[in-house]
Design an enzyme around this catalytic site. Structure first.
Site, mmCIF file in Angstrom:
data_model
loop_
_atom_site.group_PDB
_atom_site.id
_atom_site.type_symbol
_atom_site.label_atom_id
_atom_site.label_comp_id
_atom_site.label_asym_id
_atom_site.label_seq_id
_atom_site.Cartn_x
_atom_site.Cartn_y
_atom_site.Cartn_z
ATOM 1 N N CYS A 78 27.083 31.494 19.099
ATOM 2 C CA CYS A 78 27.643 32.843 18.964
ATOM 3 C C CYS A 78 28.931 32.956 19.783
ATOM 4 O O CYS A 78 28.893 32.980 21.018
ATOM 5 C CB CYS A 78 26.614 33.873 19.410
ATOM 6 S SG CYS A 78 27.240 35.550 19.576
ATOM 7 N N CYS A 81 29.272 36.056 22.008
ATOM 8 C CA CYS A 81 28.393 35.939 23.175
ATOM 9 C C CYS A 81 29.115 35.258 24.332
ATOM 10 O O CYS A 81 28.868 35.570 25.507
ATOM 11 C CB CYS A 81 27.140 35.135 22.833
ATOM 12 S SG CYS A 81 26.067 35.894 21.595
#
Length: 324
Positions: A78, A81
């Site tokens: 991700c 993230c």
């Protein structure tokens, strides 16, 4: 992606309200035990840590009685993230014990991912006194993240009596934290403590009176105002038969008492907008004493939620339109 913010002042949960006194007591006990041992409570040992399904009970749920626990759901693949994670870690250090950060790798902890109803990552939640609160989803600018964290810290302190444990920089790396310094007692802490104790014991009448005692000396005390509104709401619904109340409200929309009682149940169940909408509709359809009764109860429910919640602002606007 812009964050999907959730207002901290709008959380209404019957169990959470009753847990406030217990959570404050647990926090005080933890600090007292730490002081006796000459160390810091468990919540102050690490500011940032990984958590998995096996350790969730102890690392998050139990710890949330001492300090707000922010949960960062992330994964290696991700990209957002990788932007949000370091920011949250840096802020955990900067806030120095007012919250702790639990990191959950969703690839390795699918059950937690599902239980929290996470739709996409990064997703950030908090747990306070055992109550899960959604904060935001997606990467967010630092200013907005700070705003949400400030709301969380304020909620934890004002509604649950949880203030975390102050630590020195470096605690996030696992270094031993400094022993917490006792905060000076406020002028009404004893009376507020009596109110929390009464709530914990199920003595709602005693809690109401204790909050009124504080407000008699300090009419602007925000914690007492909120506590009084919540205690009065709980006292009103404690002897209700929910099925009977809801049937009466559904069978006769002109029954103002039934609509008011159903709105109380809506709010206790967390259906804030339903409660507000029901009373606004009642105001719109009635006149005289009936209209005034619905209006007054709506204003009382605003106190339970708090003036900063956007749902309160929207409902105030709708109420004005219904009245005029």
């Amino acid at each position: 992606m812009q964050p999907r913010n959730m207002s901290m002042s709008g959380v209404v949960d019957l169990a959470a309200v009753k847990a406030a006194g217990e959570a404050k007591q647990k926090a005080e006990q933890a600090r007292a035990e730490a002081a006796r041992r000459g160390g810091a409570p468990a919540a102050a040992q690490r500011l940032v840590f990984d958590v998995d399904e096996a350790g969730f009970e102890a690392d998050v749920l139990q710890r949330s009685a001492e300090v707000p626990v922010v949960i960062d759901f992330w994964a290696d693949w991700c990209e957002p993230c990788k932007q949000l994670g370091p920011l949250l870690e840096r802020l955990a250090e900067e806030y120095a014990g007012r919250f702790v950060l639990a990191k959950v790798d969703v690839e390795a902890n699918q059950l937690l991912f599902q239980q929290f109803g996470v739709q996409s990552i990064p997703a950030v939640f908090a747990v306070v006194a055992g109550q899960a609160l959604p904060l935001f989803q997606g990467a967010a600018p630092e200013a907005q993240v700070r705003q949400v964290l400030d709301q969380l810290v304020m909620l934890a302190e004002q509604r649950f009596g949880i203030v975390g444990a102050p630590v020195e920089p470096g605690a996030g790396t696992g270094a031993e934290a400094a022993a917490p310094q006792a905060a000076p007692a406020g002028p009404h802490d004893a009376a507020l403590g009596l109110a929390h104790d009464a709530l914990d014991a199920g003595d709602l009448g005693g809690a109401v009176q204790a909050y009124k005692n504080v407000l008699a000396d300090d009419p602007g005390n925000a914690e007492a105002k909120l506590g009084l509104a919540q205690a009065e709401l709980l006292r009103r619904v404690q002897d209700m038969d929910p099925q009977q109340v809801r049937k009466a409200a559904a069978d006769d929309r002109s029954d103002v008492k039934a609509q008011i009682a159903a709105a109380d149940l809506d709010l206790v169940g967390g259906h804030v907008e339903d409660a507000f909408g029901r009373l606004i509709d009642t105001v719109r359809r009635t006149a005289g004493e009936d209209r005034d009764a619905a209006r007054v109860r709506l204003l009382e429910l605003f106190e339970v939620i708090g003036p900063d919640d956007p749902r309160v602002g929207a409902a105030r606007t709708a109420l004005s339109r219904a009245l005029f």
